[in-house]
Design a protein around this motif. Sequence first.
Motif, PDB file in Angstrom:
ATOM      1  N   PHE A 278       0.832  -1.209   0.000  1.00  0.00           N
ATOM      2  CA  PHE A 278       0.000   0.000   0.000  1.00  0.00           C
ATOM      3  C   PHE A 278       0.866   1.258   0.000  1.00  0.00           C
ATOM      4  N   LEU A 279       1.931   1.269   0.825  1.00  0.00           N
ATOM      5  CA  LEU A 279       2.829   2.424   0.849  1.00  0.00           C
ATOM      6  C   LEU A 279       3.493   2.615  -0.517  1.00  0.00           C
ATOM      7  N   GLY A 280       3.864   1.515  -1.155  1.00  0.00           N
ATOM      8  CA  GLY A 280       4.465   1.597  -2.486  1.00  0.00           C
ATOM      9  C   GLY A 280       3.502   2.151  -3.508  1.00  0.00           C
ATOM     10  N   LEU A 281       2.236   1.741  -3.444  1.00  0.00           N
ATOM     11  CA  LEU A 281       1.221   2.226  -4.383  1.00  0.00           C
ATOM     12  C   LEU A 281       0.993   3.724  -4.225  1.00  0.00           C
ATOM     13  N   VAL A 282       0.887   4.176  -2.963  1.00  0.00           N
ATOM     14  CA  VAL A 282       0.689   5.609  -2.704  1.00  0.00           C
ATOM     15  C   VAL A 282       1.901   6.404  -3.193  1.00  0.00           C
ATOM     16  N   TYR A 283       3.098   5.863  -2.940  1.00  0.00           N
ATOM     17  CA  TYR A 283       4.301   6.577  -3.368  1.00  0.00           C
ATOM     18  C   TYR A 283       4.369   6.672  -4.887  1.00  0.00           C
ATOM     19  N   PHE A 284       4.000   5.602  -5.581  1.00  0.00           N
ATOM     20  CA  PHE A 284       4.032   5.634  -7.053  1.00  0.00           C
ATOM     21  C   PHE A 284       3.101   6.710  -7.595  1.00  0.00           C
ATOM     22  N   VAL A 285       1.890   6.779  -7.058  1.00  0.00           N
ATOM     23  CA  VAL A 285       0.921   7.769  -7.537  1.00  0.00           C
ATOM     24  C   VAL A 285       1.439   9.187  -7.295  1.00  0.00           C
ATOM     25  N   ALA A 286       1.951   9.443  -6.080  1.00  0.00           N
ATOM     26  CA  ALA A 286       2.451  10.781  -5.757  1.00  0.00           C
ATOM     27  C   ALA A 286       3.684  11.126  -6.591  1.00  0.00           C
ATOM     28  N   SER A 287       4.586  10.156  -6.767  1.00  0.00           N
ATOM     29  CA  SER A 287       5.795  10.387  -7.549  1.00  0.00           C
ATOM     30  C   SER A 287       5.475  10.616  -9.017  1.00  0.00           C
ATOM     31  N   GLU A 288       4.522   9.866  -9.552  1.00  0.00           N
ATOM     32  CA  GLU A 288       4.127  10.041 -10.951  1.00  0.00           C
ATOM     33  C   GLU A 288       3.548  11.432 -11.176  1.00  0.00           C
ATOM     34  N   ALA A 289       2.735  11.901 -10.238  1.00  0.00           N
ATOM     35  CA  ALA A 289       2.167  13.242 -10.359  1.00  0.00           C
ATOM     36  C   ALA A 289       3.252  14.307 -10.349  1.00  0.00           C
ATOM     37  N   LEU A 290       4.241  14.156  -9.446  1.00  0.00           N
ATOM     38  CA  LEU A 290       5.325  15.135  -9.358  1.00  0.00           C
ATOM     39  C   LEU A 290       6.194  15.123 -10.613  1.00  0.00           C
ATOM     40  N   GLU A 291       6.527  13.933 -11.108  1.00  0.00           N
ATOM     41  CA  GLU A 291       7.361  13.833 -12.313  1.00  0.00           C
ATOM     42  C   GLU A 291       6.654  14.440 -13.522  1.00  0.00           C
ATOM     43  N   MET A 292       5.349  14.213 -13.635  1.00  0.00           N
ATOM     44  CA  MET A 292       4.600  14.785 -14.745  1.00  0.00           C
ATOM     45  C   MET A 292       4.551  16.300 -14.632  1.00  0.00           C
ATOM     46  N   PHE A 293       4.389  16.782 -13.412  1.00  0.00           N
ATOM     47  CA  PHE A 293       4.354  18.225 -13.185  1.00  0.00           C
ATOM     48  C   PHE A 293       5.667  18.886 -13.599  1.00  0.00           C
ATOM     49  N   GLU A 294       6.799  18.228 -13.286  1.00  0.00           N
ATOM     50  CA  GLU A 294       8.106  18.822 -13.541  1.00  0.00           C
ATOM     51  C   GLU A 294       8.561  18.677 -14.990  1.00  0.00           C
ATOM     52  N   ASN A 295       8.041  17.685 -15.706  1.00  0.00           N
ATOM     53  CA  ASN A 295       8.566  17.402 -17.039  1.00  0.00           C
ATOM     54  C   ASN A 295       7.588  17.642 -18.179  1.00  0.00           C
TER      55      ASN A 295
END
Length: 510
Positions: free
Chosen positions: A331-348
């Motif tokens: 569950f922690l991995g799933l939440v981290y993936f979603v948050a990280s994907e959002a941040l990477e998309m925002f920055e790139n």
Amino acid sequence: MLWSEKLNWVVFYFVGILCVCSLITNVSGSIHEYKNEAFYPKSNAFFFHGGSEGLYASKLLHSPDASSSDKPLKGKSFIRFETVTFVRPKESASKQNEMQTITGMVEAIILEVKERERIGGSFLKTDLLCCTHNLSKEGSCSVGEVIIHVDPENHEWPRRIKAFFQGTNEETQISEEVEIERTGMYYLYFMYCDPQLKGTMIKGRTVWKNPDGYLPGKMAPLMTFYGLMSLAYLVLGLAWFLRFVQLWKDIIQLHYYITGVIALGMCEVAVWYFEYANFNSTGSRPMGITLWAVTFTSVKKTVSRLLLLAVSMGYGVVRPTLGGLTFKVIFLGLVYFVASEALEMFENLGNINDFSGKAKLFFVLPVTVLDVCFILWIFSSLSRTLEKLQMRRNLAKLELYRKFTNALAACVLLSIAWIGFELYFNATDPLNELWQIAWIIPAFWALLAFILLVVICALWAPSRNPTRYAYSEEMGDDFDEETVSLTSSGIKNVEMAANLGEDLEEDKRE
């Protein structure tokens, strides 16, 4: 917090990703597009920011054929206006006399960031941007034009390009190419001073090119960096694969997970290199390629953190499974993936100027909090694992985990120090004047992740004696092989059975 509420938070951030995608129709790069965008009032002028990028000086300052300025020249650096069109309101155009030659003017101003104080009347001790009748009497500017204090060493800079409305025409254009002869961070402003032009819109695009391609100056070194990282991952992957095949009979489950992380790392750096190479040759960033790149990055970051957490818990070494913790880890991995994907998309994806600082905080804060959660959980798990190994006097595994703990602690300290440097760098360079070294910030994190992966590969490399650090159900993992004595085997077998039962009960409780 109930699990249903936690799942709602995951859905919430997933919706955030979809919102980012909906805001982006085209990924901006060195081609800056303007789609009927409005000017906004600033002082006594109307202002629109056309873009900013780090540009290196042309390697070849003059084309052999002066008439071929519309053709890209290798080694040439320029800012090109491709039918940049200004459209004024019909009401404004209808008030003009169609016999007049000039009935309005819009100015495009190109300047280096160090020349920003030359725009406006600061040298005349005024905050105005446009020249007034009183200021014109001093002979420092012309009425109706933006005030520019020309560089005494180069009278052509800051560069001013004028576009004139004629008669009752509603549109005027700029089609020009400005060659860059000095390396610097360049800004492009569009401004007009006539209040009758209020409501004027801008459309078209500008193309910014460096001598070696369209990749922005602060990103250009990253293409070389990811090329070198691709070779580094290839060497690591080959070394690991050869060892894996050579000792395939002694492979444990943990080795498969390490192999997966190496494969993800290879794909990540290769896709980023391809993305930058395509950007450099075309001047734009296709959303599909960039989306693949950021997704590989998010998946690799997530799996790497889960691998560190599993190793810290002693998975495959001290305990055969994660027991009741499996769902929490996933569950922690799933939440981290979603948050990280959002941040990477925002920055790139898209232009960073399209989003406010509050919007950026919305994406950065969850990733930061989750990283802290990972660090705390990893070190608390390491502490318990070391305590178990020390209590059982398993010297070989204890030494292995001490080395891993020291390496991980060093990486965390380096990360904290680098975060401090990054905050200082961003705080002291709001205008990107240090753009030529900005690439080292993202490069550091990629390099640190690779180094930590190499450490794990070295510590948990396939071995002819996997029982040295693998979980052994028969032995209970209570003692190092060297401590087993035939004279006291009965007592130790009882103790090992008791400890094994305690471990299984602990897994069930967790």
